[in-house]
Write an enzyme that holds these catalytic residues in place. Structure first.
Site, PDB file in Angstrom:
ATOM      1  N   ALA A 127      80.163  65.067 -62.326  1.00 57.94           N
ATOM      2  CA  ALA A 127      81.033  65.775 -63.274  1.00 57.94           C
ATOM      3  C   ALA A 127      82.469  65.865 -62.783  1.00 57.94           C
ATOM      4  CB  ALA A 127      80.467  67.163 -63.548  1.00 57.94           C
ATOM      5  N   HIS A 341      77.394  33.233 -83.027  1.00 59.07           N
ATOM      6  CA  HIS A 341      76.253  33.567 -83.876  1.00 59.07           C
ATOM      7  C   HIS A 341      76.626  33.690 -85.356  1.00 59.07           C
ATOM      8  CE1 HIS A 341      74.233  34.390 -80.095  1.00 59.07           C
ATOM      9  NE2 HIS A 341      73.109  34.619 -80.734  1.00 59.07           N
ATOM     10  N   GLY A 343      77.551  35.016 -88.945  1.00 63.30           N
ATOM     11  CA  GLY A 343      77.187  36.217 -89.684  1.00 63.30           C
ATOM     12  C   GLY A 343      76.031  36.971 -89.057  1.00 63.30           C
ATOM     13  N   GLU A 366      85.051  54.437 -64.568  1.00 65.26           N
ATOM     14  CA  GLU A 366      85.399  54.132 -63.172  1.00 65.26           C
ATOM     15  C   GLU A 366      86.863  53.707 -63.041  1.00 65.26           C
ATOM     16  OE1 GLU A 366      83.670  54.681 -60.438  1.00 65.26           O
ATOM     17  OE2 GLU A 366      82.018  55.477 -61.616  1.00 65.26           O
TER      18      GLU A 366
END
Length: 383
Positions: A127, A341, A343, A366
């Site tokens: 945290a 790829h 659609g 980071e």
């Protein structure tokens, strides 16, 4: 003799990489789309990672870790991310927590928190981030005030990995408002303590199985043994793990790149247009070639940064370059994978669509890539 040792070590890394890749192929990849869709915490997969020795990679064996080096950690991160980046992200989180606890923790703190975390019996959080304190830790507002033999913690943290599910958090707080960077300390906070509250789970763009949320601390009473390391050294302690952290994120980005490359090559061979496979068109071939060369380059940069850390050398420049290059490449080439790829790549549930979303955060956490460029420039311009 040195060459033999190096060869043996390389073979050990290759063996661990092979085991991790098989696990990613057999256990992670089949569940990635479902985990992404449900934003589910994959506790069972994490337990299996622990049983294979994939958590706490550089933590000494006596504390429950694998006792390996940073190169091994990078290889594991890459292969886990090739399966699903959220799983690799958990490996990275436990690695940072493990490094801090083994470096600065007391035997009692290590025994109570670290071993249980590596075994997935406890869930951890890291945290640091606040509303006005992300890259700029000097703006930290969470405070811890001495109260008798203990402390009282107040403040809030945002966008914290594992916050919705964690049992404890390593919290950076300001303990001396007048001392700047030297006035911060790290505390181990049990999140069931009176005064601790969790915010809602955030719904993220990518890496959706990684649980992220806020933590709130309202005059939380902490015992003296909650302090990790010396008081006033918290900023230094958190910065000390960033090089390894950036190597880990760079390796994670390489795993995403490798997956995107494999998916794109396979699709280009089978998708037909104008009477032939699209792999026969030079435009597609060049996109695949660029993916391959940048994946290889990113992997080598990760290897170089990890090797410096394993030699006990500073890797500030190398880890920043590796993290910045690999994450930029991951975003650029997952975008290209969607393009290959066509659609179908834009449809939810298709692997490359998820990879594109998963890649973006690697440019942010980071230390943003803007910060990485500042670090690189500072080294270039130093006298």
């Amino acid at each position: 003799m040195d060459m033999d040792v190096a060869t043996d070590h390389d073979e050990r890394i290759a063996s661990i990489r092979k085991v991790t890749r098989r696990f990613a192929d057999e256990r992670i990849r089949p569940h990635a789309a479902d985990l992404d869709e449900r934003e589910a915490f994959p506790a069972e997969l994490y337990r299996e990672c622990s049983e294979l020795g994939l958590f706490g990679v550089t933590v000494p064996e006596g504390s429950g870790g694998l006792g390996a080096d940073v190169r091994t950690y990078a290889a594991i991160m890459e292969e886990l991310a090739r399966g699903y980046a959220s799983v690799a992200d958990q490996c990275g989180l436990i690695e940072l927590i493990g490094t801090l606890l083994t470096t600065y923790g007391t035997p009692e703190q290590i025994a109570h928190y670290l071993t249980a975390t590596i075994r997935t019996e406890k869930r951890c959080a890291y945290a640091l981030t606040e509303a006005e304190s992300g890259s700029d830790l000097a703006s930290l507002k969470t405070t811890a005030v001495q109260d008798g033999s203990g402390w009282r913690l107040s403040g809030q943290k945002l966008w914290i990995h594992n916050a919705p599910v964690a049992d404890y958090a390593l919290v950076l707080a300001r303990t001396d408002p007048q001392a700047g960077h030297r006035g911060m300390s790290v505390f181990i906070v049990d999140l069931d303590s009176r005064g601790c509250q969790r915010g809602k789970k955030e719904h993220k763009m990518g890496q959706r199985a990684s649980q992220v949320g806020a933590l709130f601390f309202d005059d939380v009473r902490l015992p003296s043994e909650a302090l990790l390391g010396p008081a006033g050294r918290g900023f230094h302690m958190m910065m000390s793990v960033l090089e390894k952290g950036r190597v880990g994120i760079a390796a994670l980005a390489v795993g995403i790149l490798q997956n995107a490359l494999e998916e794109s090559v396979a699709y280009a061979k089978t998708r037909r247009q104008f009477g032939k496979a699209i792999a026969e068109f030079q435009a597609i071939q060049w996109m695949l070639a660029d993916m391959a060369k940048d994946t290889a380059a990113a992997r080598l940069l990760v290897h170089a940064a990890a090797a410096r850390l394993d030699r006990g050398e500073k890797a500030t420049l190398e880890s920043s370059i590796a993290k910045c290059f690999a994450s930029d490449a991951a975003v650029a080439h997952t975008q290209n994978a969607v393009q290959v790829h066509g659609g179908s790549g834009y449809i939810r549930g298709i692997t490359v669509e998820r990879l594109y979303r998963d890649a973006k955060i690697t440019q942010i956490y980071e230390g943003t890539n803007q910060i990485q460029r500042m670090i690189v420039a500072r080294h270039l311009l130093a006298d």
